[in-house]
Design an enzyme around this catalytic site. Structure first.
Site, mmCIF file in Angstrom:
data_model
loop_
_atom_site.group_PDB
_atom_site.id
_atom_site.type_symbol
_atom_site.label_atom_id
_atom_site.label_comp_id
_atom_site.label_asym_id
_atom_site.label_seq_id
_atom_site.Cartn_x
_atom_site.Cartn_y
_atom_site.Cartn_z
ATOM 1 N N LYS A 22 30.644 37.339 34.386
ATOM 2 C CA LYS A 22 32.066 37.687 34.523
ATOM 3 C C LYS A 22 32.710 37.882 33.152
ATOM 4 O O LYS A 22 33.371 38.880 32.881
ATOM 5 C CB LYS A 22 32.812 36.606 35.291
ATOM 6 C CG LYS A 22 34.328 36.631 35.089
ATOM 7 C CD LYS A 22 34.971 35.407 35.653
ATOM 8 C CE LYS A 22 36.294 34.971 35.100
ATOM 9 N NZ LYS A 22 36.748 35.163 33.802
ATOM 10 N N ASN A 23 32.532 36.931 32.240
ATOM 11 C CA ASN A 23 33.237 36.992 30.960
ATOM 12 C C ASN A 23 32.692 38.067 30.026
ATOM 13 O O ASN A 23 33.394 38.473 29.100
ATOM 14 C CB ASN A 23 33.251 35.615 30.286
ATOM 15 C CG ASN A 23 34.144 34.651 31.061
ATOM 16 O OD1 ASN A 23 34.956 35.079 31.888
ATOM 17 N ND2 ASN A 23 33.980 33.368 30.828
ATOM 18 N N CYS A 117 43.841 31.449 34.154
ATOM 19 C CA CYS A 117 43.841 30.041 34.562
ATOM 20 C C CYS A 117 44.795 29.242 33.679
ATOM 21 O O CYS A 117 44.910 29.480 32.486
ATOM 22 C CB CYS A 117 42.436 29.460 34.441
ATOM 23 S SG CYS A 117 41.264 30.313 35.489
ATOM 24 N N ARG A 122 48.120 28.780 26.171
ATOM 25 C CA ARG A 122 46.982 29.630 25.790
ATOM 26 C C ARG A 122 47.529 30.804 24.962
ATOM 27 O O ARG A 122 47.660 31.912 25.432
ATOM 28 C CB ARG A 122 46.218 30.118 27.020
ATOM 29 C CG ARG A 122 45.554 28.990 27.805
ATOM 30 C CD ARG A 122 44.785 29.500 28.998
ATOM 31 N NE ARG A 122 43.523 30.153 28.628
ATOM 32 C CZ ARG A 122 42.721 30.727 29.519
ATOM 33 N NH1 ARG A 122 43.076 30.798 30.795
ATOM 34 N NH2 ARG A 122 41.572 31.288 29.134
ATOM 35 N N ASP A 307 33.730 25.769 30.319
ATOM 36 C CA ASP A 307 33.756 26.333 31.677
ATOM 37 C C ASP A 307 32.808 25.623 32.622
ATOM 38 O O ASP A 307 32.767 25.932 33.811
ATOM 39 C CB ASP A 307 33.417 27.827 31.637
ATOM 40 C CG ASP A 307 34.494 28.616 30.939
ATOM 41 O OD1 ASP A 307 34.229 29.765 30.543
ATOM 42 O OD2 ASP A 307 35.603 28.070 30.765
ATOM 43 N N ARG A 399 37.452 35.002 41.970
ATOM 44 C CA ARG A 399 37.629 35.817 40.749
ATOM 45 C C ARG A 399 36.334 35.826 39.953
ATOM 46 O O ARG A 399 36.070 36.744 39.194
ATOM 47 C CB ARG A 399 38.734 35.214 39.870
ATOM 48 C CG ARG A 399 40.128 35.479 40.334
ATOM 49 C CD ARG A 399 41.116 35.073 39.261
ATOM 50 N NE ARG A 399 40.675 35.572 37.963
ATOM 51 C CZ ARG A 399 41.055 35.014 36.814
ATOM 52 N NH1 ARG A 399 41.828 33.968 36.820
ATOM 53 N NH2 ARG A 399 40.643 35.508 35.656
#
Ligand code: EPZ
Length: 430
Positions: A22-23, A117, A122, A307, A399
């Site tokens: 995903k990232n 999130c 952030r 994560d 997601r």
């Protein structure tokens, strides 16, 4: 609206294939619009973040052609920059990569401040610092970031990040790719997906060296050309299934992985008494005895990934003695612990440290996913809890995890995705 319903107590056995990262996709997809020719990207995970990217692309006139479930042709030969899809951008954190991609190719960008999130503050000050060093003028107003350049180009610069930031490293790399001159980035993050984005850009003709180390050198090129590229496997999805197996006392082979990316997770699992066998592109996780305590401290790669912190903490609720989990990347990434306590977990959070006492066993309850990895932590707890667990707000989980219900059911979990009835007395749609 849907929820997961899990009947706990089932041991996971068999094998599960990991999807694309995903990232990495969150960096590679925006990078694709820096190229004016059609290109092919494979091993794209089928997750909400990717669908959101495709919605953003369509609003920007970038064509997306489906080649198969995980391969797409992206054609950004013409990009409409007039009316950015702010609504879509607000729904995820990674939309900030459009800043680097659009500044690099067009010398200007209009992007909404990112969502994502909620782990406390952030900021994106390091992203802005990098682009200003490369000659951009940045204004943040009304939730929108406006970036301009004097001569329509970014210019090479020597940038030292004040904090190690994955997003800042990738975004600056995107910006420097088509800049005039050479850029040196120092104090960079070293995550595997940074290397993947750099490899993708180099496949299109970029000149990036040093990705994966803390110094990256980018010699700006005039334009990028077509390529075909496959995204690396998802390090965090793989780690999550390793924890699912360890928590349930199962015997699970996680296939299609790069074991080197999982090293810190493997080492920590072995500390808890779990057996992890490594093969060329798979790891096999088995636990027969009791789960031993462990102390976990999240770090930038190659340290233990933040994560993986919620999932690991959920598993440590079952350990034989007291464990501690220290979150050193984000300000407050322990919101999920209040949901675990509803299931009988005994966790005390003091600032950046969570102390986890042995819970003996967890019991099913109605809980919610506070964010993507918190949702995965609730699944860990539901899989081992006595009785039934219902997890709400699963949109967060979807997601970042492709077909998590299908993959878990295939290895023995009793989990289903159930439609949530509107609350009694709720106003019906007018
Ligand atoms: C990326 O977020 C990931 N998201 C996150 O994964 C991951 O947790 C994080 O990296 C750390 O590995 C994506 O790749 C889409 P950072 P990012 O910039 O880039 C501070 C998941 O679950 N910071 O490395 O936003 C920041 O506050 C998600 O898959 C600044 O101070 O993370 C944090 O404390 C969640 N200024 C630290 O650096 C900045 O300009 C690391 O953040 C940028 C960051």
């Amino acid at each position: 609206m849907y929820k997961y319903v899990i009947n706990g107590g089932h041991v996971l056995r068999g094998s599960v294939a990991v999807s694309g990262f995903k990232n990495a996709a969150d960096g590679i997809l925006p990078a694709a619009i820096m190229c004016g020719e059609p290109l092919r990207i494979e091993n794209i995970p089928c997750i909400r973040d990717v669908l959101l990217w495709f919605d953003i692309f369509r609003e920007m006139g970038v064509s997306v052609k489906t080649l198969n479930a995980h391969a797409f042709e992206i054609d950004a030969s013409s990009v409409y920059t007039g009316n950015p899809p702010f609504e879509h951008m607000r729904n995820m954190r990674a939309s900030y990569y459009l800043l680097g991609a659009m500044l690099s190719r067009f010398g200007r960008a209009l992007v909404s401040l990112p969502g994502g999130c909620d782990f406390g503050d952030r900021p994106i000050d390091q992203h802005i610092k990098a682009f200003e060093a490369m000659g951009a003028t940045i204004e943040v107003k009304g939730g929108v970031i406006t970036a301009e350049t004097e001569d329509g180009k970014l210019h090479g610069a020597h940038i030292y990040f004040d904090v190690i930031t994955v997003g800042g490293t990738i975004n600056a790399m995107l910006g420097a790719t088509l800049a005039e001159g050479t850029t040196v980035l120092e104090n960079c993050a070293r995550e595997p997906h940074i290397v993947d984005v750099a490899n993708f850009l180099n496949s299109m003709g970029a000149d990036i060296r040093g990705a994966g180390t803390n110094v990256i050198k980018i010699r700006g090129v005039k334009k990028l050309h077509s390529c075909s590229y496959a995204i690396i496997p998802d390090q965090i999805e793989a780690g999550t299934y390793m924890v699912f197996a360890a928590a349930t006392g199962g015997d699970l082979t996680v296939t299609g992985v790069i074991p080197k990316h999982l090293e810190s997770i493997t080492v920590k699992l072995r500390e808890t008494g779990v057996t992890v066998e490594e093969f060329d592109d798979a790891v096999r996780v088995t636990r027969t005895g009791k789960l031993r305590r462990a102390n976990v401290k999240t770090q930038e790669y190659p340290g233990f990934p933040t994560d993986m912190q919620p999932q690991f903490a959920a598993m440590l609720c079952l350990a034989d003695r007291t464990s501690t989990v220290t979150e050193s990347i984000f300000d407050s990434r322990f919101k999920y612990t209040s949901e675990l306590k509803r299931m009988g977990a005994r966790i005390h959070v003091d600032g950046k440290v969570a102390t986890i006492e042995p819970a003996g066993e967890l019991t099913g309850a109605v809980v919610r996913a506070c964010d993507l990895r918190a949702g995965a932590a609730m699944i860990v707890a539901g899989l081992v809890a006595r009785g039934t667990t219902e997890i709400e707000d699963i949109v967060y989980v979807e997601r970042g995890y492709e077909d998590i219900v299908g993959k878990l059911r295939a290895v023995g979990a009793d989990i289903s995705r159930v439609k949530v009835d509107p609350p009694a007395g709720a106003l019906s749609a007018i």
